[in-house]
Design an enzyme around this catalytic site. Sequence first.
Site, short mmCIF file in Angstrom:
data_model
loop_
_atom_site.label_atom_id
_atom_site.label_comp_id
_atom_site.label_asym_id
_atom_site.label_seq_id
_atom_site.Cartn_x
_atom_site.Cartn_y
_atom_site.Cartn_z
CE1 TYR A 53 -4.17 1.02 -0.15
CE2 TYR A 53 -4.54 -1.37 0.80
CZ TYR A 53 -5.10 -0.02 0.04
OH TYR A 53 -6.28 -0.33 -0.31
CD GLU A 55 -4.79 5.25 0.88
OE1 GLU A 55 -4.59 5.82 2.09
OE2 GLU A 55 -5.72 4.63 0.58
CG ASP A 199 -7.85 9.84 -24.14
OD1 ASP A 199 -6.69 9.22 -24.37
OD2 ASP A 199 -8.80 9.47 -24.06
CB THR A 225 -4.16 3.48 -22.06
OG1 THR A 225 -4.09 3.45 -23.52
CG2 THR A 225 -5.69 3.80 -21.77
CE LYS A 228 -6.90 2.06 -25.64
NZ LYS A 228 -6.79 2.61 -24.55
NE ARG A 234 -5.69 -4.85 -19.89
CZ ARG A 234 -6.07 -4.32 -20.96
NH1 ARG A 234 -7.08 -3.46 -20.83
NH2 ARG A 234 -5.77 -4.88 -22.22
N1 PLP Z 1 -9.20 6.95 -24.26
C1 PLP Z 1 -9.08 6.51 -25.04
C2 PLP Z 1 -8.88 7.31 -26.60
C3 PLP Z 1 -9.37 5.00 -25.34
O1 PLP Z 1 -9.41 4.25 -26.61
C4 PLP Z 1 -9.63 4.32 -24.30
C5 PLP Z 1 -9.82 2.74 -24.48
O2 PLP Z 1 -10.10 2.04 -25.04
C6 PLP Z 1 -9.66 4.94 -23.03
C7 PLP Z 1 -9.26 6.27 -22.88
C8 PLP Z 1 -9.97 4.30 -21.55
O3 PLP Z 1 -8.98 3.37 -21.18
P1 PLP Z 1 -9.32 2.31 -20.20
O4 PLP Z 1 -9.94 1.19 -20.97
O5 PLP Z 1 -7.94 2.05 -19.63
O6 PLP Z 1 -10.20 2.88 -19.07
#
Ligand code: PLP
Length: 417
Positions: A53, A55, A199, A225, A228, A234
């Site tokens: 842990y 935090e 994002d 993320t 990918k 993950r």
């Molecule tokens: N943002 C984008 C552009 C995504 O394609 C995804 C998931 O495919 C996410 C955020 C969310 O990611 P997670 O599934 O890890 O919550």
Amino acid sequence: MLNTKGLELDSQLYGILQRELGRQRYKLEMIASENFVSEAILACGASVFTNKYAEGYPDRRYYGGCEYADELEILTQSRARKLFGAEHANVQPHCGSSANMAAYFSVLKPGDTILGMDLAHGGHLTHGAQVSFSGRLFNCRFYGVRQDTELIDYDQVFELSESLKPKIIVAGASSYPRIIDFSLFREAADRCGALLMVDMAHFAGLVAAGLHPSPIPYAEIVTTTTHKTLRGPRGGMILCRKKFAKAIDDQIFPGVQGGPLMHIIAAKALALGEALEPDFIDYQRQVLKNTKRLAVRLADAGFRLVSGGTDTHLLLVDLRGTGLTGQAAQTALDLAGITANKNAVPFEKERFSVASGLRLGTAALTSRGLLEADMDEVSDFIIDALRHTDDDGRLKKIGQRVEEFTLRFPLYPNLLI
Ligand code: PLP
């Protein structure tokens, strides 16, 4: 090899893990948001940090015994900053969705306006869809792609941002196969006084390799993320300007998460380290070559690609006019040993659960070592399956050929589960 001592006693669970390894080994993984991490990254994810842990943040934890957790998190943050040239990195998000949630919470109040990309045109659920927390808590409005080019309608981005005066504009997508022009989003944000959040979940690996423009110089906040194209465990990550560092950190913990997953942070550290190596650029170059090859082969076989092609790791096949739905294509490919997903195509009428598109990505297959000539064979499997979706016998035969094909690209040869 991971130490699995004792696990074989739980035969039910052991069997599930073995079957999943077999599925990954003997099928072709073409889900654009997936990849295969190195065995060393798997080992980090299975490390003793799962027990800890921690935090809080380095040097300000709410638990004792965090000296090595601190060392680990500081290392991971510094690799993330270095890889992307960012001023600040928060490496604690458990996933992309919690990264986006914390990013919004750090700069928005409930009811504020977000301008994001329409889910039906390639955006992500967390960019404002009604079924997501984002659509429930904020006033979410959407831009999309142009009907003629299927490229982002930047004129619409300017018009909507000027008329709606959003607090934040979100760029980035889940099924948009083209490069995004962040400078135009920046200009739109500046004109209406909005913040810009990018994002980059899907194309972060391409950004890291310098093969997609980096959003870092343009956006106040960049979320991603790590699993990918970045080819890590993950998880999620937030990069931001120093000015937003405290607000972002406070919204990840205690805002939306509890204790960080330190074992996953160890795996992120290694993934970021791998991405800093020169051969990561070769890998990403190959991803682009493989996707382009797949695009050409599918187009030559008569399939229409949204926007006419791809600049990234993914492409979107428009199945309208073929008599197939996305769901039918996904099911047939599955029987043929190819894992992919149905996806909406812009301006379509089908429900999301059926959809008229098929999204294909090559990041995972490229990690297995496939080159362009191999993609020709993969394309042939896909085309054969899509032309015979009603012939289960033929689909199963393709599946057998796929299995033989995968033996040429061994996956995790040392693993038992
Ligand atoms: N943002 C984008 C552009 C995504 O394609 C995804 C998931 O495919 C996410 C955020 C969310 O990611 P997670 O599934 O890890 O919550």
